[in-house]
Each structure stands twice: as structure tokens, then as C-alpha cells.
Design a protein around this motif. Structure first.
Motif, PDB file in Angstrom:
ATOM      1  N   ILE A   7      -3.303  35.666   9.251  1.00 29.96           N
ATOM      2  CA  ILE A   7      -2.392  34.905  10.115  1.00 29.96           C
ATOM      3  C   ILE A   7      -1.162  35.721  10.514  1.00 29.96           C
ATOM      4  N   GLY A   8      -1.052  36.952   9.981  1.00 27.05           N
ATOM      5  CA  GLY A   8       0.074  37.791  10.377  1.00 27.05           C
ATOM      6  C   GLY A   8       0.907  38.328   9.237  1.00 27.05           C
ATOM      7  N   GLY A   9       0.428  38.147   8.007  1.00 32.63           N
ATOM      8  CA  GLY A   9       1.120  38.726   6.859  1.00 32.63           C
ATOM      9  C   GLY A   9       2.423  38.040   6.512  1.00 32.63           C
ATOM     10  N   LEU A  10       3.314  38.773   5.864  1.00 30.35           N
ATOM     11  CA  LEU A  10       4.572  38.203   5.382  1.00 30.35           C
ATOM     12  C   LEU A  10       5.410  37.574   6.490  1.00 30.35           C
ATOM     13  N   PRO A  11       5.545  38.187   7.680  1.00 31.54           N
ATOM     14  CA  PRO A  11       6.337  37.532   8.729  1.00 31.54           C
ATOM     15  C   PRO A  11       5.827  36.133   9.070  1.00 31.54           C
ATOM     16  N   ALA A  12       4.511  35.978   9.136  1.00 28.65           N
ATOM     17  CA  ALA A  12       3.950  34.659   9.460  1.00 28.65           C
ATOM     18  C   ALA A  12       4.165  33.674   8.321  1.00 28.65           C
ATOM     19  N   LEU A  13       4.034  34.134   7.100  1.00 27.12           N
ATOM     20  CA  LEU A  13       4.258  33.261   5.944  1.00 27.12           C
ATOM     21  C   LEU A  13       5.709  32.789   5.914  1.00 27.12           C
ATOM     22  N   LYS A  14       6.634  33.695   6.165  1.00 27.16           N
ATOM     23  CA  LYS A  14       8.050  33.335   6.189  1.00 27.16           C
ATOM     24  C   LYS A  14       8.335  32.317   7.288  1.00 27.16           C
ATOM     25  N   THR A  15       7.721  32.509   8.440  1.00 30.04           N
ATOM     26  CA  THR A  15       7.938  31.583   9.554  1.00 30.04           C
ATOM     27  C   THR A  15       7.482  30.181   9.187  1.00 30.04           C
ATOM     28  N   ARG A  16       6.358  30.054   8.503  1.00 32.43           N
ATOM     29  CA  ARG A  16       5.866  28.743   8.097  1.00 32.43           C
ATOM     30  C   ARG A  16       6.824  28.091   7.094  1.00 32.43           C
ATOM     31  N   CYS A  17       7.325  28.872   6.147  1.00 27.84           N
ATOM     32  CA  CYS A  17       8.285  28.337   5.168  1.00 27.84           C
ATOM     33  C   CYS A  17       9.572  27.900   5.854  1.00 27.84           C
ATOM     34  N   GLN A  18      10.053  28.715   6.776  1.00 30.75           N
ATOM     35  CA  GLN A  18      11.299  28.397   7.460  1.00 30.75           C
ATOM     36  C   GLN A  18      11.164  27.155   8.327  1.00 30.75           C
ATOM     37  N   ALA A  19       9.989  26.962   8.916  1.00 28.08           N
ATOM     38  CA  ALA A  19       9.769  25.755   9.725  1.00 28.08           C
ATOM     39  C   ALA A  19       9.838  24.514   8.844  1.00 28.08           C
ATOM     40  N   ASN A  20       9.292  24.602   7.642  1.00 30.24           N
ATOM     41  CA  ASN A  20       9.357  23.466   6.720  1.00 30.24           C
ATOM     42  C   ASN A  20      10.799  23.185   6.300  1.00 30.24           C
ATOM     43  N   TYR A  21      11.532  24.238   5.981  1.00 29.20           N
ATOM     44  CA  TYR A  21      12.934  24.039   5.586  1.00 29.20           C
ATOM     45  C   TYR A  21      13.748  23.420   6.728  1.00 29.20           C
ATOM     46  N   LYS A  22      13.554  23.923   7.943  1.00 32.41           N
ATOM     47  CA  LYS A  22      14.306  23.396   9.088  1.00 32.41           C
ATOM     48  C   LYS A  22      13.989  21.924   9.323  1.00 32.41           C
ATOM     49  N   SER A  23      12.739  21.561   9.129  1.00 28.12           N
ATOM     50  CA  SER A  23      12.361  20.156   9.287  1.00 28.12           C
ATOM     51  C   SER A  23      13.071  19.298   8.250  1.00 28.12           C
ATOM     52  N   ALA A  24      13.112  19.789   6.999  1.00 25.83           N
ATOM     53  CA  ALA A  24      13.799  19.059   5.935  1.00 25.83           C
ATOM     54  C   ALA A  24      15.300  18.980   6.203  1.00 25.83           C
ATOM     55  N   ALA A  25      15.881  20.080   6.675  1.00 28.25           N
ATOM     56  CA  ALA A  25      17.316  20.095   6.949  1.00 28.25           C
ATOM     57  C   ALA A  25      17.680  19.107   8.054  1.00 28.25           C
TER      58      ALA A  25
END
Length: 389
Positions: free
Chosen positions: A268-286
Motif C-alpha cells: 500500500i506504500g510502506g511507512l508513508p502510507a501507514l502513517k497517513t492512515r494513522c493520521q487520518a484516524n487521529y484527525k477524525s477523533a480530534a
């Protein structure tokens, strides 16, 4: 504050928000394990090839330097951290930083079990971070990159000196594959398979810098070393450990699952893609927290908030001064969400303040998290109304 909230019309597709073991990757099924080398020795050619594949994929996805060694060890992240503490500490003073339950465990090991005399302990309450500037580059440093039970992380590695004389030992179990880890700052880094990639439990990873390897061979611990912690044999580093020859018998079924998660991450794109998915979850929670009056992040500053372990506290004025009442409501809410099968395992960690903890790692779909938080709002108002009636 309104006494009620609407019951959401839709339910989550994946209600698993446990902080470990965590939600499996999108699209996962038992068919992903069909290639497992079952009924064979882990020391067979095929078994060792599978273990080596885990190591090689890990190095590729995380861009771990070629001169750093990577090993698969027993006992999950706990075993990996213990291996580092017991095998490396002692020659120099140690500074240990703790702000949640697992960091406190490492404090206990250093103070009560290893009984190191030259130690300094820097602790902070749940939701806060100790003053990292107190770290002495002449001493070893033990810390957790991301506090799974508090939702508090270090903002970066700038506080670690490049020209340090001591070693850094970093428990990164809920940060690896989710955040940038500055390898030049880290001498020992540990994690488990059961976090960001949703792997199975019981196995840990340990990454050692050249400086850590040098300490291994130069230092002989004064205490007895259990077999499971030994990375040195007859004064030499056990090189086989870092090519797939594990200390004890691993589950090759769990190994296959780890390979599946790593291949998914790579594809899916390695670490950059994994980070993007995590950040999207955090932003949704925020965004949800910003419009929810009764709730806030447990972490008291935005720059130290975890993007994987989303820990929430109750700030409802009616309950804020009564921890027992908060705990009663939080327990009722978690039970109701489980009963509705919309959010499982979301209660706060047992030693944390009453509240909620949602895993937001890369395998969690943002739409599921957003919907689960809407259910949380509904369940909170239902429980609050019942408790305050």
C-alpha cells in the motif's frame, strides 16, 4: 450540555478497537495463512526462510540501516525490552522516563529487580510527559516512544544527543510502523507484531545499533541471565538470532500472519502510507472531540498526543470531581458498546483514569472509528442519564 444524543442509524463494519491484539488488516481472512510452514521445524530451511522474510521486510519498510541488526525474540514487546534491560544496562548510569503503565514496569525492573544504584527516574502522571531535557547524554536512557495506555508520545527525538556516550533503549511497540523513528538516535528499539500491523501476539522484535552490539560484547552482566535473554554466547554476539535462528520455538502460523501484514504494508506504500492512515484516524477523533462537550483527550498537549492510541477522559462538569462516578459511567458505556457490537475493548487501561481508549492504528478504517465515536456519544448520554437519575 444536552441530556441526550441520537442513536446512530448505522453500525461499524469492524468493531475491533483493542490496543493489542489489534484489528487485522483490511481484507484479511484465514486464507492469508495458507502458505504457513506447519508441522515443520522452525530450524528447517523453509522455517528459517520465513523468519528471515520477516526480518528483511521489516528492514525494507522501516528503512532500518544496514548495519543495524534485527532479531525476532520471545515474549512480545515485553520480552524484547526485558532482553535489552537485562543484557545491556549496568556499565553506566541510567535515566528512565515513564508516564504510563509500561514505562512504570521498566522503572520497576531497573529499581526493584536489577537494583541499579546509579539511576535517575523521571515520571509524569497520565496525560503528561516528563521533562525530556533532563536526559544526560553521558548516561543510558530508557523510554517509551508512544504510551499505549496514556495516549502520550514523545513529539520527536530532538532531545536525544547525537554525540551521546550512553545507549538509548526505546520501547516503540505502538509507534513502529506508525511514526517516524530516527534510527540514528536509537540504539535498541523494540515492538511486537500485535500492534500497528494487527499481527498475532507472543513474538517481539528487537533492533540493535552498532553501539548496542559493542556493549553486548564488552559488558558481562553481574546477574544471572535467563536463556531467553541471552544474545551473546562465549563472548560473541549470537549472529544467528539476526538471520532468523530464534532463541526459542516461534509459531510459524503467527510468522505467516506477520509476513502477510508486512506485505500488505509494503504494497500500500510502506511507512508513508501507514502513517497517513494513522493520521487520518487521529484527525477524525480530534474533530469529534472538538464538538463533544463531555470528552477530551487524556494527553494535555496536542504535540504529545498519540496518533495510534486514542485515550479519552470525561470532563463533564457533573462528573469531573467524582472519579468513582466517572468509573461507573465509563464501565457502563464500554459494556453497552460491546452489547451493541459497535466498539469492543474500548475501556481505559486498568491503571489509567476512567475513560476510553480506541486503537487508531493503520489497520483501523477511519469510517469505522468515526461511527464508533458517534456510538460512544450516544452510549455516554444513556449511561449518564441512568447514573444521575
Amino acid at each position: 450540555m444536552s441530556a441526550e444524543a441520537p442513536r446512530p442509524a448505522a453500525k461499524t463494519i469492524h468493531p475491533n478497537f483493542s490496543s493489542g491484539p489489534c484489528q487485522k488488516r483490511p481484507g484479511w481472512s484465514l486464507q492469508a495463512l495458507e502458505g504457513a510452514v506447519l508441522g515443520r521445524s522452525h530450524r528447517s530451511k523453509e522455517g528459517k526462510a520465513k523468519l528471515r522474510q520477516v526480518i528483511d521486510l521489516t528492514r525494507e519498510i522501516l528503512s532500518i540501516p544496514d548495519n543495524y541488526r534485527i532479531g525476532i525474540v520471545p515474549g512480545s514487546d515485553t520480552g524484547a525490552v526485558e532482553m535489552a534491560l537485562w543484557g545491556l544496562l549496568g556499565p553506566q548510569g541510567v535515566d528512565v522516563f515513564a508516564w504510563e503503565s509500561f514505562g512504570s514496569d521498566w522503572v520497576n525492573d531497573i529499581v526493584q529487580e536489577l537494583e541499579l544504584e546509579d539511576r535517575r527516574v523521571f515520571e509524569a502522571a497520565y496525560g503528561q510527559l516528563p521533562d525530556l531535557s533532563q536526559a544526560d547524554p553521558a548516561r543510558d536512557i530508557v523510554f517509551t516512544w508512544n504510551g499505549t495506555t496514556s495516549g502520550v508520545r514523545v513529539p520527536n527525538g530532538n532531545w536525544i544527543a547525537d554525540d551521546r556516550a550512553g545507549l538509548t533503549i526505546c520501547d516503540a511497540t505502538s509507534a513502529a510502523f506508525a511514526m517516524d523513528l530516527p534510527w540514528s538516535k536509537l540504539d535498541v528499539t523494540t515492538w511486537s507484531w500485535q500492534k500497528v500491523l494487527g499481527g498475532e501476539g507472543a513474538h517481539g522484535m528487537i533492533v540493535l545499533s552498532p553501539r548496542a552490539i559493542e556493549r553486548l560484547t564488552d559488558h558481562v552482566p553481574p546477574w544471572p541471565m535467563p536463556k531467553l535473554y541471552r544474545m551473546v554466547a562465549k563472548g560473541l554476539v549470537s549472529e544467528g538470532l539476526f538471520v532468523g535462528e530464534t532463541i526459542n520455538t516461534p509459531s510459524l502460523l503467527a510468522v505467516e500472519d506477520a509476513i502477510d501484514g508486512l506485505i500488505w504494508a509494503r504494497d500500500i506504500g510502506g511507512l508513508p502510507a501507514l502513517k497517513t492512515r494513522c493520521q487520518a484516524n487521529y484527525k477524525s477523533a480530534a474533530e469529534w472531540v472538538s464538538r463533544t462537550e463531555w470528552c477530551d483527550f487524556l494527553a494535555d498537549r496536542e504535540d504529545i498526543r498519540s496518533e495510534t492510541s486514542i485515550c479519552l477522559k470525561i470532563v463533564d462538569p457533573k462528573l469531573a470531581s467524582n472519579p468513582e462516578l466517572q468509573a461507573e459511567v465509563a464501565s457502563a458505556v464500554a459494556a453497552r458498546l460491546a452489547e451493541e457490537k459497535v466498539a469492543l475493548d474500548v475501556g481505559a487501561y486498568r491503571t489509567a483514569p476512567p475513560g476510553f481508549r480506541f486503537w487508531g492504528g493503520a489497520t483501523v478504517e477511519t469510517a469505522d472509528l468515526a461511527l464508533a465515536l458517534d456510538w460512544l456519544n450516544w452510549a455516554y448520554h444513556e449511561a449518564r442519564k441512568a447514573v444521575l437519575a
